[in-house]
Motif scaffolding. Structure first.
Motif, PDB file in Angstrom:
ATOM      1  N   LEU A  14       0.832  -1.214   0.000  1.00 58.02           N
ATOM      2  CA  LEU A  14       0.000   0.000   0.000  1.00 58.02           C
ATOM      3  C   LEU A  14       0.858   1.252   0.000  1.00 58.02           C
ATOM      4  CD1 LEU A  14      -2.839  -1.029   2.481  1.00 58.02           C
ATOM      5  CD2 LEU A  14      -2.830  -1.107  -0.007  1.00 58.02           C
ATOM      6  N   ARG A  15       2.047   1.193   0.656  1.00 59.44           N
ATOM      7  CA  ARG A  15       2.938   2.360   0.639  1.00 59.44           C
ATOM      8  C   ARG A  15       3.424   2.642  -0.781  1.00 59.44           C
ATOM      9  NH1 ARG A  15       5.664   0.420   5.467  1.00 59.44           N
ATOM     10  NH2 ARG A  15       5.026   1.660   7.263  1.00 59.44           N
ATOM     11  N   ALA A  16       3.607   1.585  -1.555  1.00 66.75           N
ATOM     12  CA  ALA A  16       4.101   1.748  -2.927  1.00 66.75           C
ATOM     13  C   ALA A  16       2.981   1.989  -3.919  1.00 66.75           C
ATOM     14  CB  ALA A  16       4.901   0.502  -3.330  1.00 66.75           C
ATOM     15  N   SER A  17       1.792   2.303  -3.427  1.00 64.92           N
ATOM     16  CA  SER A  17       0.649   2.496  -4.311  1.00 64.92           C
ATOM     17  C   SER A  17       0.810   3.775  -5.128  1.00 64.92           C
ATOM     18  CB  SER A  17      -0.646   2.569  -3.487  1.00 64.92           C
ATOM     19  OG  SER A  17      -1.723   2.980  -4.288  1.00 64.92           O
ATOM     20  N   LYS A  18       0.137   3.805  -6.276  1.00 67.14           N
ATOM     21  CA  LYS A  18       0.141   4.991  -7.125  1.00 67.14           C
ATOM     22  C   LYS A  18      -0.810   6.078  -6.607  1.00 67.14           C
ATOM     23  CE  LYS A  18       1.151   2.223 -11.245  1.00 67.14           C
ATOM     24  NZ  LYS A  18       0.659   1.828 -12.596  1.00 67.14           N
ATOM     25  N   SER A  19      -1.644   5.725  -5.653  1.00 66.60           N
ATOM     26  CA  SER A  19      -2.589   6.693  -5.086  1.00 66.60           C
ATOM     27  C   SER A  19      -1.868   7.588  -4.093  1.00 66.60           C
ATOM     28  CB  SER A  19      -3.746   5.952  -4.403  1.00 66.60           C
ATOM     29  OG  SER A  19      -4.567   6.864  -3.733  1.00 66.60           O
ATOM     30  N   ALA A  20      -1.913   8.898  -4.348  1.00 66.06           N
ATOM     31  CA  ALA A  20      -1.233   9.837  -3.452  1.00 66.06           C
ATOM     32  C   ALA A  20      -1.886   9.859  -2.090  1.00 66.06           C
ATOM     33  CB  ALA A  20      -1.248  11.246  -4.071  1.00 66.06           C
ATOM     34  N   LEU A  21      -3.210   9.784  -2.048  1.00 69.03           N
ATOM     35  CA  LEU A  21      -3.911   9.809  -0.762  1.00 69.03           C
ATOM     36  C   LEU A  21      -3.600   8.571   0.054  1.00 69.03           C
ATOM     37  CD1 LEU A  21      -5.926  11.102   1.168  1.00 69.03           C
ATOM     38  CD2 LEU A  21      -7.776  10.002  -0.101  1.00 69.03           C
ATOM     39  N   LEU A  22      -3.540   7.419  -0.617  1.00 68.14           N
ATOM     40  CA  LEU A  22      -3.227   6.187   0.114  1.00 68.14           C
ATOM     41  C   LEU A  22      -1.824   6.236   0.682  1.00 68.14           C
ATOM     42  CD1 LEU A  22      -4.409   3.413   0.818  1.00 68.14           C
ATOM     43  CD2 LEU A  22      -3.376   2.527  -1.265  1.00 68.14           C
ATOM     44  N   THR A  23      -0.895   6.772  -0.088  1.00 68.18           N
ATOM     45  CA  THR A  23       0.467   6.927   0.428  1.00 68.18           C
ATOM     46  C   THR A  23       0.498   7.858   1.627  1.00 68.18           C
ATOM     47  OG1 THR A  23       1.276   6.616  -1.831  1.00 68.18           O
ATOM     48  CG2 THR A  23       2.818   7.542  -0.226  1.00 68.18           C
ATOM     49  N   GLU A  24      -0.286   8.932   1.551  1.00 66.99           N
ATOM     50  CA  GLU A  24      -0.358   9.871   2.678  1.00 66.99           C
ATOM     51  C   GLU A  24      -0.958   9.215   3.912  1.00 66.99           C
ATOM     52  OE1 GLU A  24      -2.496  14.165   3.747  1.00 66.99           O
ATOM     53  OE2 GLU A  24      -2.702  13.253   1.757  1.00 66.99           O
ATOM     54  N   LEU A  25      -1.922   8.328   3.728  1.00 74.27           N
ATOM     55  CA  LEU A  25      -2.544   7.665   4.866  1.00 74.27           C
ATOM     56  C   LEU A  25      -1.539   6.844   5.643  1.00 74.27           C
ATOM     57  CD1 LEU A  25      -5.961   6.396   3.408  1.00 74.27           C
ATOM     58  CD2 LEU A  25      -5.531   8.410   4.806  1.00 74.27           C
TER      59      LEU A  25
END
Length: 1744
Positions: A575-586
């Motif tokens: 999940l940290r390596a996800s392309k979603s900026a919000l998910l990375t921020e979470l």
């Protein structure tokens, strides 16, 4: 008093009951010490022997104390008394709030109640807690007031179990703080604070079996204040129930946000999320609960709240993508590899897995691997361990819970970021919405943490209550004795102490092989000897903790795993390596959750290659357990609450079925025990729970005080002496400084003594009253007997006298009868003789008369015959003579004709026609001769006729002689005469018969015609009746239509005035922005000598501002400057031309005059050149000058003046510029909209007037038609003639008036010319050449010589453009009525109108408009400066109305000038149309009227409640008020006379300033509506005012108001109608309320109780108010019975059947303003008679 004394016969006690918990029983035999049983009688009449084991059953409180607002006021404080009071208040009075000391008990009604409107908020604002009924707003007001007064932080602790209403109470408290506190700076902060609620509910609330909107987390909302205004807020959350994301019990649901997304799956922006119905996802279909709300609409509310908090749309959609991914993750199917379950796998083609990876931007293969495997790291190697299917499912669910937890944390942080204030806050109020004590059949880790938090809160609460009790005793100087209360510190030590439950749990979580069973064994070994810890009897892994609210058994299963809260590290890394900026921020904000660190060796295959050495993330090493985190946050919460002043709200759930107003006693007692209410009661009962001020004690128990005790020095001494005698035991009470304190049960004892004393007094009164009634009854019986004897004796005497009179009357009758009979016989004989004589004499007379008649008829016949013969002969002779004359004249005429024809053919004849006067004389002479000849011929003819006549006479004489000779034949003639008479009679008979037949025929025709006319008349009458009915229907229809039109007009007027009010508000905002801009710019100016030349006076600055919009026409104004300054263009100018053209070159005065003219022309040329230069210099900036005040946009004032500018203020100035530009654009748009609305409103009003006029004309025509049908035909012509004559007279009168006006105008001009010539001549003779030149210069500079005051006045004031500022400053800005005693109150309006007339006379419409605009702006500035001065507002309202009426009266509209005199019509406006000015002034008048009402309301509002409800003009009624209610001590702040005096001052001010009586009546009606509405609102919100005695006081106060209205002559102003609801409320408190007949009478009485509209209306508000008063009604103790619930239900059903409908509004909207009507009132003053005082300094104005 012995302990057993209260248990006497007739006393009531509480005994335990299995169904109702407690039930009432009455003692039938008094209790004596040593008895083992207590003999009771239950409510159903059955007897019961109650065994006494340890203590006696608790006693019941008196009826007057039950249902009190504060439970601490109960005399006997125990569990059944509290339960009974809450049940009675909840069921009978529908009161959901009750005080219990410092606690506010709130019972969930499961039904919307109309007690949370904005009117209720403002009603509670500014009042103490005891002044109003218990309410969440009262507690919030107490917290807010303490924060403002003492500057200390406050907190509201709201607790209760799920479904008790905690979240709703917190929302209402937040709404109260944001409404009362308002906002500073960010105007949307209030909306943001309120918008946080739907977001928190969507992500943190879910449906449970107990509550449809249960909060599954605890939150603490801290609202920041700065100078009593809201500046921001912060939200802190505790223990989110993450397990609900993956599992829901039956009939429960997941969090709301998931169902909202599923319900809105069809939205275009959510199409790519792969969402379907909630039943399609594993995480949302487990509970199978039906939806209770509209999820799609709730999502719209959530998104709107996100937008208000500043979350972009893109972030919202990305957040929804993560939530949708969680749902898809739950649908991922994990399959086992074999039956043993050693491995598992996920299908690569799994649709849910693909959607999950696509939404989060992760690789599907990696997710498939780490869902089914786990990485094990040893000292030098790394292994992959395959997971079983159940372990993989647990790993999937752990990932979903962790993701949702991170989403929830991010959402809370974003909300806090939006609510955070940049300036910070000085004080704050915290609202703690936390879970209450929970005890289920299966209790797990969540329940343990919740109950642990409640233990900590209960400890804080006990300390707080104990501290308050101690402070109360110390403040009152009461001897303090330590009160022992239940301390739950041992239970807390058991949980959080060293080697406590949590400590052992954390230690077990650190163990690699730690599990729930080993942890349970450690608990048994460590705490088995503790008094608060028990081991269950069943052999299960469970333990029992003895909490303050009861014993709770916890199941150990899941404790260790939930405390670890482990999440697979590999999945988190994906999940940290996800392309979603919000998910990375979470997952990067505050680190990841704890990772499962199972370092056990596995038999799985070793990974190829030697891996590099990796260290564990810091988040894994330092990650705290869930219990540790919760303990730390709870500790911080306790510290925060300890630093604030706490206020407690305990929410109670009345039943588990969520049924409205159903009270389950067993469930209520459980919650009362769990929430600490009973602990508060116990602490209070151990001391002195009942506390009375000395004044209240004396008012209540004055009947128990003796005369000797009343002679005490003060109230304290009187109370001490009385209590020493009444209670005898000093330990039962204590006298403090301002209060007297009682032990439990002593107030009941005093109530019993009071009731006994009142009963003895009643018996004494009854004895005296009955004796007086018996004596009065005996006196009446004795008087009746004497009266009967008198009447009987009189009857016997009258009977004897009647017999004597009858005897005498009989003798008299006999005598008279005999006389009558004899007289009758004589008269009959006499009458017969007279009749015979009369008939005989009549016969003889008729015979004689017949003979005379026959003789007379014969004579008449003879005369007629003879006359006929003579006339026949004469006619024959006359005809012969005339025939002869005609023949002769015909012959002569023919001869003359032949002669004239011959003469006409001759030439001589034509010559003679043209001769002169001699021929005419000759002709006249010839004609005279001819006439003489004719005369001669006539004489000859006359002689011939005389001869013939003589011959005829001779012949007639011969015939007469012959007739005489035939006298012998008289007999024959007689016979002929008789025959002739017979013929005549026969002919007469036949004629009469024919006439009779004709008359009969005519009579028949007349009868037929009469019948026909009767039928026509009936038909006509029928038609008239039908027409009258039609007309009546038309009248009714027209009346209804006119009523509807009037109502629409009132609504339109109300909308128009609301628009005016909104415009005024925006204009005020514009003024504030302009002032702020000016202040900011002036602060940047450098102090320099050049700044002194800046216009500093307010009038000069404002005049320049008022003239700014006309700068684009400066060139045209400069060119026509001379024409505009001419005072009278058509008057003096011709006289000047006569003087110039008279004797040029002969008179030296005329030479000087011509010289000055030349100088003037030179000056004009110089002015033209200067103007041309000015135009060329302005050419570059002309586009910018066309925009008013544009210099504020481009440069500041300092740059224009060449001064320096502070660089620090640049950014602030730019912001102010932009704000000012936006406000200016908004003001322009609103102004244009307002003008359009005004124009549309005026068109509609004109259309309505036309419709009304047409209807009136139609009704008049129909009435005239009916009158014409009933009027005679001859009268119609007369009426038309009269109308025609009236029209002719009116036309002649108009022509005469027109000629008179023309003549007067010519005479006036002639006198002016003559006077000017005379003045010039006198000046020329009296002064020298130099003085003549100076005088001429002055005359030319003013363009007109000053007219003499002796001449006729033109009623205008001449002024110049540069004098506008001086005029406004003199009559508006600096105007003070006191400086001009004796002047008219509306003198400024008259002066402005005279100046307006001068501009109209000069045909200068722009100048007139500018003058009025400047006046309106100046009035607004004065109002802004003196907005709280009623006299100033009334003064300018009266002047505005007078100026408006003057413009109407002197306009060209004939409808306004009908009542004008001839002199007033001469002063009418001729050139300027004042219509637009009237609209502006009308809007200003409406604004001033609304400001007047607001100013008066500010003065009246603090006085209304005290004067109408709290003051006691009728002394002695307050003692009947029941005890137990919190009441403010001391006398009321205001009394009714003060209120009436204030109203009188308002009325006097309105009359003193000359305001129209109609407008004054409307203002007083509005103020009385405020008084009535405010009083009724507080009557509905205060239970202590709903009593019989208060109704009498209220009715007396209303009668005083009505009497004042009658004394002031205002009874017809409509003010009495707005008081009618209050009158009916007072009558409702006084009428009988027992039977069904009383219910019907009550419903017919209360018809206009609800003034929600401009006029009282019927409807559901009516139902709410009547039922509310009945439920709150408090009967007098011992004198009245309580209103039964059945009676209230009957009234409610009757009103609902009568009016129907439901409503959520209870209170009166006191902010409602009735539409004001500004009537036209013409001025009787003549303008030329106006006198201007010298004190106004208006000498520069020239009176014409």
């Amino acid at each position: 008093m012995a302990a057993g004394d209260p248990y006497v016969e007739g006393a009531r006690v509480w005994i335990p009951d299995c169904a109702e918990v407690w039930r009432v029983a009455e003692i039938t035999r008094g209790y004596k010490e040593g008895d083992t049983t207590l003999h009771l009688r239950l409510e159903d009449g059955s007897a019961l022997a109650y065994p006494i084991e340890f203590q006696l059953p608790p006693l019941c409180n008196p009826d007057c104390l039950s249902g009190a607002d504060d439970l601490v006021a109960l005399s006997y404080l125990h569990e059944p008394a509290v339960l009974h009071s809450l049940r009675r208040r909840f069921l009978e009075a529908n009161a959901i709030y009750t005080y219990c000391g410092i606690i506010l008990v709130s019972i969930n009604p499961y039904k919307p109640l109309p007690i949370y409107e904005e009117e209720v908020i403002y009603a509670y604002s500014g009042h103490e807690m005891g002044d109003m009924d218990p309410h969440i707003f009262a507690l919030a007001e107490e917290a807010y007031k303490q924060m403002v007064r003492f500057g200390k932080n406050q907190s509201l602790i709201i607790s209760g179990e799920s479904g008790a209403g905690k979240t709703v109470s917190a929302k209402y408290a937040m709404r109260y703080f944001t409404t009362i506190g308002g906002c500073v700076g960010d105007s949307s902060m209030e909306e943001k604070v309120l918008a946080s609620s739907p977001i928190m509910e969507a992500f943190g609330n879910a449906k449970t079996t107990r509550n449809d909107n249960s909060s599954r987390f605890g939150k603490y909302i801290e609202i920041g204040f700065s100078q009593a205004h809201v500046t921001g807020a912060t939200i802190k959350t505790y223990l989110l129930e993450k397990s609900r994301v993956t599992f829901q019990a039956k009939a429960e649901r997941n969090y709301h946000i998931f169902y909202q997304l599923c319900a809105s799956a069809t939205l275009p922006e959510l199409q790519g999320l792969g969402l379907r119905g909630a039943e399609s996802f594993h995480y949302t279909c487990q509970g199978s609960a039906a939806p209770s709300t509209n999820d799609a609409a709730d999502l719209d509310s959530t998104r709107h709240a996100f937008s208000l908090l500043g979350v972009p749309e893109a972030d919202q959609l990305e957040l929804f993508s993560i939530l949708a991914a969680i749902l898809h993750l739950g649908n991922v199917v994990v399959r086992g590899r074999d039956r043993r379950g050693d491995g598992c796998f996920v299908e690569p083609a799994d649709e849910a897995l693909g959607l999950f990876c696509a939404l989060l931007g992760v690789e599907a293969s990696q997710v498939m691997r780490w869902l089914c495997h786990r990485k094990l790291v040893t000292a030098g190697e790394t292994y992959l361990k395959p997971l079983s299917r159940q372990q993989a499912l647990d790993s999937r669910d752990a990932l979903a819970k962790h993701m949702y937890g991170q989403v929830f944390r991010w959402m809370v942080s974003r909300v806090n970021r939006a609510l955070r204030s940049l300036e910070g806050h000085h004080t704050s109020i915290g609202i703690l919405d936390i879970y209450g004590f929970e005890m289920f059949e299966l209790n797990s880790f969540e329940q343990f943490c919740i109950n642990y938090a409640n233990e900590k809160l209960q400890q804080l609460f006990n300390l707080h209550v104990f501290k308050l009790e101690q402070e109360e005793y110390v403040a009152e100087e009461i001897p303090w004795v330590f009160i022992d209360f239940c301390d739950n510190q041992p239970c807390i030590e058991l949980i959080e102490g060293r080697l406590g439950i949590l400590d052992l749990l954390n230690e077990e979580c650190k163990m690699p092989q730690g599990n729930d069973g080993s942890w349970a064994q450690k608990l048994y070994q460590t705490h088995v000897g503790s008094s608060h810890f028990q081991k269950p009897k069943r052999p299960t892994d469970a333990f029992v903790v003895c909490h303050f609210a009861g014993k709770v058994e916890y199941q150990c299963d899941g404790f260790v795993e939930k405390n670890r809260d482990a999440v697979p590290e590999e999945l988190v890394g994906l999940l940290r390596a996800s392309k979603s900026a919000l998910l990375t921020e979470l997952f990067l904000e505050e680190g990841d959750g704890p990772v499962s660190l199972q370092s056990r060796r596995s038999s799985g295959p070793r990974m190829a290659g030697r891996p590099r050495r990796r260290s564990l993330p810091s988040s894994q090493k330092n990650k705290k357990s869930t219990a540790s985190q919760f303990t730390a946050s709870l500790k911080r919460l306790m510290e925060m609450l300890g630093s604030t002043t706490s206020h407690y709200v305990r929410c109670i759930k009345p039943n588990d079925g969520k049924q409205p107003f159903v009270f389950d006693s067993r469930r209520a007692v459980e919650q009362l025990r769990a929430c600490g209410v009973l602990e508060t009661i116990r602490i209070s009962a151990s001391g002195y729970p009942s506390r009375w001020t000395y004044q209240d004690f004396l008012e209540r128990y004055r009947a128990l005080v003796s005369k000797e005790e009343l002679r005490g020095a003060d109230e304290k001494q009187i109370c001490s002496l009385a209590l020493e005698r009444l209670l005898q035991d000093p330990g039962k009470y204590q006298c403090g400084k301002s209060k007297v304190f009682f032990r439990a049960g002593q107030v009941a004892r005093l109530e019993e003594l009071r009731s006994r004393r009142l009963r003895v007094a009643c018996v004494l009164l009854q004895r005296h009253l009955r004796g007086w009634l018996a004596r009065r009854r005996f006196a009446r019986a004795r008087a009746a007997a004497v009266c009967l004897q008198r009447h009987a004796r009189g009857m016997l005497a009258r009977r004897f006298a009647r017999m004597l009179r009858r005897t005498r009357a009989a003798v008299t009758l006999q005598k008279t009868l005999r006389m009558v009979l004899a007289r009758r016989s004589f008269l009959r004989t006499r009458q017969a003789v007279i009749t015979i004589q009369a008939f005989a004499r009549g016969m003889f007379a008729r015979r004689l008369y017949q003979q005379m008649v026959w003789h007379q008829k014969a004579v008449v016949i003879q005369a007629a015959v003879r006359g006929w013969l003579a006339r026949t002969r004469y006619t024959r002779l006359r005809g012969a003579v005339i025939y002869l004359q005609c023949c002769y004249r015909r012959v002569r005429a023919r001869r003359e004709l032949r002669r004239l024809r011959l003469e006409a053919r001759s030439v001589e004849h034509y010559k003679q026609l043209h001769k002169g006067m001699e021929i005419k004389v000759i002709q006249l002479q010839c004609r005279l001769d001819e006439q003489a000849q004719e005369k001669q011929r006539l004489v000859e003819q006359l002689s011939v006729v005389n001869t013939a006549h003589a011959e005829e006479v001779q012949r007639l004489r011969a015939e007469m002689q012959q007739l005489r000779e035939d006298a012998a034949r008289d007999a024959q003639v007689q016979q002929l005469q008789e025959q002739l008479a017979e013929l005549e009679r026969h002919r007469a008979k036949s004629c009469l018969g024919q006439e009779v037949e004709e008359l009969k025929q005519r009579l028949a025709e007349v009868e037929a015609m009469k019948l026909q006319l009767g039928e026509e008349k009936d038909a006509l009458i029928q038609r008239v009746l039908e027409q009258s009915q039609d007309l009546e229907e038309q009248h009714q229809r027209a009346a209804r239509e006119s009523q509807g039109l009037l109502q629409e007009l009132e609504e339109e007027r109300a909308r128009y005035q609301s628009l005016v009010q909104e415009y005024a508000r925006l204009e005020q905002g514009y003024e504030n922005l302009r002032d702020e801009v000016a202040f900011q710019r002036q602060s940047t100016l450098r102090r320099s000598p050049s700044s002194e030349s800046f216009p500093g006076s307010e009038s000069s600055y404002l005049s320049s501002m008022s003239t700014a919009p006309s700068r684009d026409d400066s060139d045209q104004q400069a060119e026509g400057l001379e024409e505009r300054w001419q005072l009278v263009p058509e008057g003096p100018q011709p006289s000047g031309e006569v003087l110039l053209n008279g004797n040029v070159g002969q008179d030296p005065f005329e030479k000087a005059y011509l010289l000055l003219l030349k100088q003037l022309s030179a000056a004009n040329e110089e002015l033209a050149r200067t103007r041309e230069e000015l135009r060329r210099s302005k050419a570059a900036v002309e586009p910018e000058e066309k925009k008013p005040l544009d210099f504020l946009k481009r440069r500041n004032l300092a740059e224009m003046l060449g001064l320096g500018r502070s660089p620090e203020k640049g950014a602030v100035d730019d912001d102010l510029k932009h704000a000012y530009d936006a406000a200016q654009v908004a003001n322009r748009l609103l102004a244009s909209q307002l003008r359009e609305e005004k124009q549309q409103h005026e068109e509609e009003v004109e259309g309505l007037h036309l419709d009304i006029c047409s209807l009136k004309q139609l009704s008049q025509q129909q009435a005239a038609l009916i009158q014409d049908l009933q009027r005679h035909q001859g009268q119609e012509g007369l009426q038309h003639q009269v109308l025609r004559l009236r029209e002719e007279n009116w036309e002649l009168t108009q022509k005469l008036e027109k000629r008179e006006r023309t003549m007067l105008k010519l005479q006036k001009q002639l006198r002016v010319y003559a006077k000017q010539i005379q003045e010039l001549t006198v000046k020329r003779e009296a002064t020298g050449p130099v003085q003549e030149l100076s005088a001429s210069a002055v005359v030319l500079s003013r363009s007109l010589p000053v007219p003499s005051l002796a001449g006729p006045s033109q009623a205008m004031l001449a002024w110049r453009m540069e004098d506008e500022g001086r005029i406004i400053k003199a009559i508006i800005t600096d105007y003070k009525p006191q400086s001009s005693p004796g002047a008219l109150p509306d003198l400024p309006a008259y002066i402005l109108f005279l100046c307006f007339r001068h501009a109209d006379h000069c045909r200068d419409e722009p100048r007139a408009r500018l003058l009025l605009d400047a006046a309106i702006n100046a009035i607004k500035r004065v109002m802004k400066k003196h907005s709280d001065d009623f006299d100033v507002v009334a003064l300018w309202l009266a002047n505005t109305c007078r100026l408006l009426n003057c413009l109407r009266q002197y306009s060209q509209d004939k409808s306004y000038s009908q009542g004008n005199t001839t002199r007033q019509n001469e002063h009418r406006l001729q050139n300027v149309d004042p219509q637009s000015s009237c609209c502006s002034l009308g809007a200003l008048a409406v604004q001033l009227y609304q400001q007047l009402i607001r100013t008066a309301e500010k003065r009246l509002k603090p006085m209304i409640v005290a004067a109408m409800l709290e003051s006691e003009p009728i002394q002695g009624l307050s003692s009947s008020c029941p005890p137990g209610h919190r009441r403010s001590s001391g006398a009321p702040a205001h009394t009714l006379p003060e209120l009436l005096q204030q109203l009188g001052s308002f009325h006097a001010a309105l009359g003193r300033h000359g305001l129209s009586p109609s407008v004054g009546h409307q203002a007083l009606r509005q103020l009385l509506f405020l008084i009535s509405g405010t009083t009724l609102n507080y009557l509905l919100l205060r239970k202590d005012t709903c009593s019989w005695s208060r109704g009498i006081q209220l009715r007396y106060n209303i009668s005083q108001l009505e009497q004042w209205l009658r004394a002031e002559g205002l009874q017809q102003s409509g003010a009495c109608e707005v008081l009618e609801p209050l009158v009916q409320a007072a009558q409702l408190l006084q009428v009988k309320k027992v039977t069904e007949e009383d219910a019907g009478a009550l419903c017919s009485l209360c018809t206009v109780l609800s003034p929600q509209q401009p006029f009282p209306v019927h409807g559901p508000h009516h139902l709410l108010q009547v039922v509310k008063i009945l439920r709150a009604y408090t009967p007098a103790a011992g004198l009245e019975e309580r209103i039964s619930p059945s009676f209230i239900s009957s009234v409610e059903k009757r009103l609902q059947a009568q009016y129907g409908g439901e409503s959520s509004q209870l209170l009166v909207d006191t902010s409602h303003l009735f539409p004001v009507n500004l009537p036209f009132t013409p001025s009787p003053l003549h303008l030329d008679e106006l006198r201007i005082p010298d004190a106004l300094n208006l000498a520069f104005l020239i009176r014409l």
